[in-house]
Design a protein around this motif. Structure first.
Motif, short mmCIF file in Angstrom:
data_model
loop_
_atom_site.label_atom_id
_atom_site.label_comp_id
_atom_site.label_asym_id
_atom_site.label_seq_id
_atom_site.Cartn_x
_atom_site.Cartn_y
_atom_site.Cartn_z
N ARG B 37 9.74 3.19 5.25
CA ARG B 37 8.60 2.43 5.76
C ARG B 37 7.32 3.03 5.22
O ARG B 37 6.87 4.08 5.66
CB ARG B 37 8.55 2.47 7.29
CG ARG B 37 9.83 2.03 7.98
CD ARG B 37 9.57 1.71 9.43
NE ARG B 37 8.88 2.76 10.13
CZ ARG B 37 9.47 3.71 10.82
NH1 ARG B 37 10.75 3.76 10.91
NH2 ARG B 37 8.76 4.62 11.44
N VAL B 56 -0.53 -7.24 17.81
CA VAL B 56 0.60 -6.39 18.18
C VAL B 56 0.43 -4.94 17.74
O VAL B 56 1.12 -4.07 18.26
CB VAL B 56 1.94 -6.92 17.61
CG1 VAL B 56 2.27 -8.27 18.21
CG2 VAL B 56 1.91 -6.96 16.10
N CYS B 57 -0.47 -4.66 16.82
CA CYS B 57 -0.57 -3.31 16.26
C CYS B 57 -0.81 -2.27 17.36
O CYS B 57 -1.82 -2.32 18.05
CB CYS B 57 -1.69 -3.23 15.24
SG CYS B 57 -1.82 -1.59 14.50
N ILE B 85 0.43 3.74 11.66
CA ILE B 85 1.57 4.62 11.93
C ILE B 85 2.85 4.11 11.27
O ILE B 85 3.93 4.62 11.52
CB ILE B 85 1.78 4.82 13.44
CG1 ILE B 85 2.00 3.48 14.13
CG2 ILE B 85 0.61 5.56 14.07
CD1 ILE B 85 2.48 3.61 15.56
N CYS B 87 4.79 1.53 11.67
CA CYS B 87 5.88 1.17 12.59
C CYS B 87 6.52 -0.14 12.20
O CYS B 87 7.65 -0.42 12.59
CB CYS B 87 5.35 1.10 14.01
SG CYS B 87 4.09 -0.15 14.27
N GLY B 88 5.80 -0.98 11.45
CA GLY B 88 6.39 -2.24 11.02
C GLY B 88 6.26 -3.37 12.03
O GLY B 88 6.88 -4.42 11.86
N GLU B 89 5.48 -3.17 13.08
CA GLU B 89 5.29 -4.23 14.07
C GLU B 89 4.57 -5.43 13.46
O GLU B 89 4.83 -6.57 13.82
CB GLU B 89 4.49 -3.70 15.27
CG GLU B 89 5.32 -2.98 16.28
CD GLU B 89 6.35 -3.86 16.93
OE1 GLU B 89 6.04 -4.43 17.98
OE2 GLU B 89 7.45 -4.00 16.38
N LEU B 103 5.81 -4.14 4.87
CA LEU B 103 5.83 -2.71 4.56
C LEU B 103 6.37 -2.54 3.14
O LEU B 103 7.36 -3.14 2.77
CB LEU B 103 6.73 -1.96 5.53
CG LEU B 103 6.33 -1.94 7.01
CD1 LEU B 103 7.16 -0.91 7.74
CD2 LEU B 103 4.88 -1.63 7.18
#
Lengths: 406, 208
Positions: B37, B56-57, B85, B87-89, B103
């Motif tokens: 990621r 959503v981040c 970070i 996270c891929g959200e 990502l």
């Protein structure tokens, strides 16, 4: 009698996490220990209350760099407990794989440091080299060596690609022979016996009285493991052993952790081979008002999360209790009456974190001699050298060569 | 005593032959695993500017600015690499088939100046014809039209934006239609103005 305290820590550029230990010594014997906590308060619980249930997992993940799965695991279970959510089987298996991978790399990190404190820097280097394999496995599965971002209320965020499984299996199989070798080396080595056996003993009664958790209590003969005791993850699906030993000294804590790693490898391999098909998450429409608790057997013991919801999309109260909080008071039982040279390994034996042993000052009852963490590790390593000389163990030229290369 | 030492010697010799686990990084470039990621990157082709990623981040690494200049407006979406970070959200929440922001495997993200550690994407905005406030990104409206198909003809904002994009609407032609009844309804309107035109006839030329 006049006493002087010169504090080292809680903050120092060389130190990694702020905690403070003060040992009171008489001659070479430790007579008292004082632990000061709370320097690392970051308001994580409050932060998590400002985020949504979904976003909070990322905050929770960052409570600890090493337990970056244990906390989300417990937290998601707490949230699922409120909503009565049933997680799909595939998600449970993936969660188990990630949690056990974390246990392996956490125990390896500890084992390496324990070797370092005892003056076995070869162990330190070898184990940390081995740890890279498992971190690679975690990167293949989750996309990152740490902070896996895999957990979410209702399931997991990423699926395991079936193409990756052979590579993961290969890397895990690579670990086993070296771990077995290390176990045998620990079991047979007279120097390790001399340094760790009957040192820092935590008896079964004391362990129960102090409510010690995880490997710390299992080494004292308390057969307690959340993975066996409650139904969560995929732990009850397969056959594995809870490692319990009965002496409660540092040696037993080493043995429990090494054997636990082998058990974790067994669990991961079973999960990868028997990964069920199906969805990896369920969509949670809303989380009703209510309370929920979630527990998980983290590498250091049971981690506990409590979440209260008022029906909105973020928690109104979130409480976290990490295992080290319960394990730290056991110092009162283990370190009293021991020598200063053994202090660093006893303090490290509960696996508090690297920081703990590097954050202390020592005073004698007259208030004079003072040591810091580095000095203690040096003392501990010097003692190992002495024990080696006494036992007639000589460092071979090859060993020196290897140490030089590594 | 002898045997265990041989066991450890074998491991030592192995370590000598295999060498260190660390790579020769600056000399040899590092290629991460496929699933790694890394830096999330906007996709110029797919991003519709809906701001779902911003919503959503968890690290609030995505932000936007709407800039109005006269009768046109644009939206600039920022992704701050320093607060991200990974996270891929954003990718998981992306409405454009998870392709609008994705990502990448990019890991070399060092910056000398932190204030320059961001990347942007620009999206044209659609403005209300009466009050001039922002309705949504043009691509977002077109995305909705595409999703709901003929149902979009129940909403003038949707179908007019679509027809304009296709070049099927001539402003002069619209003007002649507008002379007829309820011309105020056949406009690109924000939610507030649409409510106003539904409940009153204030903006209508024929009504009143």
């Amino acid at each position: 009698m006049k006493k002087t305290i010169i504090p080292i820590g809680p903050y120092h550029p060389l130190q990694e996490e702020p905690e403070f230990f003060m040992l009171t010594v008489e001659g070479e014997t430790v007579v008292d220990v004082d632990v000061q906590l709370g320097y690392n308060h970051r308001g994580i619980e409050k932060l998590s209350e400002l985020k949504t249930f979904d976003q909070a997992t990322f905050v929770i993940e960052r409570i600890c760099g090493i337990c970056s799965t244990s906390h989300p695991f417990a937290y998601t279970q707490a949230v699922e407990d409120i909503g009565g959510v049933e997680v799909p089987m595939r998600a449970k298996y993936i969660r188990t794989i990630i949690a056990e991978g974390e246990r392996i790399h956490s125990h390896m990190l500890w084992l390496g440091l324990a070797g370092h404190f005892l003056g076995y820097n070869t162990v330190y280097m070898w184990v940390w080299k081995l740890r890279e394999e498992i971190l690679d496995v975690m990167e293949i599965i989750s996309g990152n060596r740490n902070n896996y971002a895999m957990f979410k209320p209702g399931g997991v965020r990423r699926d395991i690609n079936p193409e990756d499984i052979p590579l993961v299996m290969k890397k895990i199989d690579k670990i086993v022979p070296t771990l077995k070798m290390l176990y045998k080396a620990v079991r047979d080595d007279p120097v390790i016996h001399a340094r760790t056996k009957k040192i820092g003993i935590l008896t079964k009664e004391e362990s129960i009285n102090f409510s010690a958790l995880g490997p710390t209590s299992r080494a004292s003969g308390v057969a307690r493991d959340v993975r066996k005791d409650t139904e969560y993850g995929a732990y009850l699906e397969m056959d594995w052993d809870m490692i319990v030993t009965h002496n409660g000294d540092v040696f037993d804590k080493v043995v429990v952790r090494i054997l636990e790693m082998l058990e974790s490898i067994k669990i991961i391999k079973y999960c990868l081979l028997h990964l069920p098909d199906g969805e990896i998450d369920v969509k949670i429409k809303n989380i009703p008002p209510g309370e929920g608790i979630g527990t998980h057997e983290a590498p250091r013991g049971e981690t506990f999360h409590y979440v209260r919801s008022d029906g909105s999309n973020s928690p109104v109260r979130h409480k976290v209790r990490a295992p080290t909080f319960m394990n730290l008071p056991t110092y009162k039982a283990t370190i009293k009456g021991e020598k200063i040279a053994d202090a660093s390994i006893i303090l490290a034996a509960i696996d508090p974190c690297y920081c703990c042993t590097e954050r202390m000052s020592i005073r004698n009852t007259k208030g004079e001699r003072l040591f810091d963490g580095k000095e203690l590790i040096r003392l501990s390593q010097a003692k190992t050298q002495k024990v080696k000389q006494k036992l007639g163990v000589k460092e071979s030229s090859l060993e020196k060569l290897v140490q030089g290369k590594l | 005593m002898k045997l265990p030492k041989i066991r450890e010697l074998i491991e030592a010799i192995k370590a000598l032959i295999v060498g260190p686990y660390t790579t020769k990084f600056p000399k040899k470039p590092h290629t991460p695993y496929k699933s790694f990621r890394g830096q999330p990157l906007f996709n110029e082709e797919y991003c519709v500017g809906c701001l779902a990623c911003e919503q959503v981040c968890p690290a609030e690494a995505i932000d936007h600015k709407d800039i109005k200049t006269g009768k046109t407006a644009k939206r600039i979406i920022y992704h701050y690499t320093d607060t991200c970070i990974f996270c891929g959200e954003c990718e998981a929440a992306c409405i454009a088939e998870h392709k609008g922001i994705k990502l990448s495997n990019e890991w070399d993200l060092a910056f000398f100046d932190r204030s320059k550690a961001f990347e942007t994407i620009e999206r044209e905005l659609v403005l209300c014809e009466i009050c001039g406030s922002i309705i949504a990104a043009k691509k977002h409206i077109l995305w909705i039209v595409e999703k709901i198909g003929e149902l979009s003809f129940s909403n003038p904002t949707l179908y007019q934006t679509r027809l304009k994009e296709l070049g099927l609407i001539d402003d002069n032609l619209v003007a002649s239609i507008k002379d007829n009844a309820r011309d105020d309804r056949i406009k690109i309107l924000c939610a507030h103005c649409r409510r106003q035109t539904t409940l009153t006839t204030k903006n209508s030329r024929t009504g009143g």
